[in-house]
Design an enzyme around this catalytic site. Structure first.
Site, mmCIF file in Angstrom:
data_model
loop_
_atom_site.group_PDB
_atom_site.id
_atom_site.type_symbol
_atom_site.label_atom_id
_atom_site.label_comp_id
_atom_site.label_asym_id
_atom_site.label_seq_id
_atom_site.Cartn_x
_atom_site.Cartn_y
_atom_site.Cartn_z
ATOM 1 N N TYR A 89 39.617 28.053 33.203
ATOM 2 C CA TYR A 89 39.516 28.467 31.634
ATOM 3 C C TYR A 89 38.073 27.345 31.718
ATOM 4 O O TYR A 89 38.929 26.275 31.063
ATOM 5 C CB TYR A 89 40.568 28.802 31.442
ATOM 6 C CG TYR A 89 41.209 29.590 31.618
ATOM 7 C CD1 TYR A 89 40.249 30.263 32.333
ATOM 8 C CD2 TYR A 89 42.439 29.803 31.231
ATOM 9 C CE1 TYR A 89 41.686 31.702 32.583
ATOM 10 C CE2 TYR A 89 43.532 30.704 30.641
ATOM 11 C CZ TYR A 89 43.288 31.655 32.323
ATOM 12 O OH TYR A 89 44.399 32.268 32.436
ATOM 13 N N ASN A 114 49.390 38.684 38.771
ATOM 14 C CA ASN A 114 49.377 39.558 38.675
ATOM 15 C C ASN A 114 49.579 40.029 40.498
ATOM 16 O O ASN A 114 48.541 40.201 41.190
ATOM 17 C CB ASN A 114 47.734 39.109 39.421
ATOM 18 C CG ASN A 114 47.331 39.171 37.526
ATOM 19 O OD1 ASN A 114 47.080 40.083 36.956
ATOM 20 N ND2 ASN A 114 46.470 37.744 37.788
ATOM 21 N N TRP A 148 48.936 39.378 29.673
ATOM 22 C CA TRP A 148 47.864 39.348 28.875
ATOM 23 C C TRP A 148 47.250 40.088 28.912
ATOM 24 O O TRP A 148 47.337 41.712 28.876
ATOM 25 C CB TRP A 148 47.029 38.265 30.000
ATOM 26 C CG TRP A 148 46.996 38.723 31.672
ATOM 27 C CD1 TRP A 148 47.473 39.134 32.335
ATOM 28 C CD2 TRP A 148 45.547 39.276 31.645
ATOM 29 N NE1 TRP A 148 47.023 39.975 33.758
ATOM 30 C CE2 TRP A 148 45.912 39.828 33.520
ATOM 31 C CE3 TRP A 148 44.261 39.885 30.848
ATOM 32 C CZ2 TRP A 148 44.814 40.567 34.503
ATOM 33 C CZ3 TRP A 148 43.727 40.756 31.822
ATOM 34 C CH2 TRP A 148 43.970 40.910 33.444
ATOM 35 N N PHE A 192 40.150 47.883 32.055
ATOM 36 C CA PHE A 192 40.010 46.367 32.737
ATOM 37 C C PHE A 192 39.369 46.078 31.560
ATOM 38 O O PHE A 192 37.419 46.140 32.610
ATOM 39 C CB PHE A 192 40.093 46.847 33.496
ATOM 40 C CG PHE A 192 40.216 45.016 34.518
ATOM 41 C CD1 PHE A 192 40.710 44.538 35.032
ATOM 42 C CD2 PHE A 192 38.334 45.309 35.086
ATOM 43 C CE1 PHE A 192 40.887 43.473 35.816
ATOM 44 C CE2 PHE A 192 38.451 44.021 36.134
ATOM 45 C CZ PHE A 192 39.987 43.106 36.389
#
Length: 311
Positions: free
Chosen positions: A54, A152, A219, A226
């Site tokens: 990030y 994920n 999230w 997407f």
């Protein structure tokens, strides 16, 4: 404000079902980061989500957070600090060396001695479970990570990790919103041939998570598709959904963002919602959806308004 607390293995006080994601804080000033953090804490948020990638450079958002927010003593123990590892430029890397080195870098950037939770960030198809297990054992034995999870991942990928990993995998962070919920929608349309909604793209992940006590962390709770943009206020594509959201927001005296959060938290799977905003006011508004008492009829009405089929 009341934010629902969920049981988490090593968080004595539990963990809030609203999480503040910090992937966009690199351009904020230290004062703005402190205000964002303090507002979230005042709203009842106890979980703060990071990742090594990030920011414009590796660990940049972690470092900005670590320099702006003092996490000493009781305050550190009162929160759940989470980070993720595994994404590298153009490939994924779940090797023992990369996991351990990245955690050390994250701890230095965050200026803390331990992570409450470490997630493997997107599946590495070249994963060797024994490498992950060795990394997790080293980090746990050194007191650098308290709990572990994934992001994920499918049930099969999780089971593969569990052939070697000894620690419980406590969480799985996945994309989920009213307008992007194949995770939920496929089960509702099960056995309906010819209907795209019935295609299971997650290999039964929702039921698997409930059966195995894994917390799903949602999230992009306001996204459509997407990364196709936010559905709230998009009357060109989601007019009916926004009408229903606005109606329920007025009924419960909250904002539309609280309704979007409440749709996720209403599910009995006890999910967490990961917010990505850097606006303190929006954190407060969204946290109001933590325990929004949507009825079954209202929940399914929102689901249908998003374009999904209830057979």
């Amino acid at each position: 404000m009341s934010v629902k607390m969920l049981p988490f293995p090593t968080a004595d006080r539990g963990a809030s079902n609203v999480v503040l994601g910090l992937m966009r804080i690199s351009k904020l000033t230290d004062d703005e980061i402190r205000t964002l953090y303090g507002t979230a804490r005042d709203a009842g948020v106890t979980v703060f989500d990071h990742a090594d990638i990030y920011g414009p450079t590796r660990h940049e958002c972690e470092a900005r957070f670590g320099s702006a927010v003092s996490l000493a003593g009781a305050e550190r123990e009162a929160i759940v600090l989470q980070s993720k590892v595994g994404i590298r430029p153009g490939f994924f890397d779940f090797s023992r060396e990369h996991i351990v080195r990245t955690v050390d870098e994250s701890l230095a950037a965050l200026r803390t001695e331990y992570l409450d939770v470490l997630l493997l960030h997107r599946p590495d198809t070249l994963v060797e479970p024994e490498e992950v297990a060795a990394a997790f054992d080293e980090l746990a034995d050194a007191g650098k990570v308290r709990d572990f999870g994934v992001s994920n991942h499918t049930p099969g990928q999780i089971e593969l990790l569990k052939t070697a990993v000894r620690q419980p995998l406590v969480a799985n962070q996945v994309q989920l919103s009213i307008a992007h919920c194949p995770l939920i929608a496929s089960g509702i349309a099960a056995n309906m041939g010819g209907l795209d909604q019935s295609v299971d793209r997650d290999n039964g992940l929702l039921d698997y998570s409930r059966l195995h006590g894994m917390t799903l962390q949602a999230w992009s709770p306001f996204q459509k598709g997407f990364f196709d943009g936010v559905f709230l206020g998009d009357r060109e594509h989601y007019a009916e959904l926004n009408d229903v959201v606005d109606e329920l927001a007025a009924k419960y005296e909250v904002t539309p963002s609280a309704v979007a959060v409440g749709w996720i938290t209403r599910h009995p799977a006890n999910m967490q919602v990961v917010l990505g905003t850097t606006n303190p006011g929006r954190v407060v508004e969204s946290a109001a959806g933590s325990e929004l008492p949507l009825t079954r009829e209202e929940w399914y009405r929102l689901f249908r308004a998003a374009g999904y089929v209830v057979p």
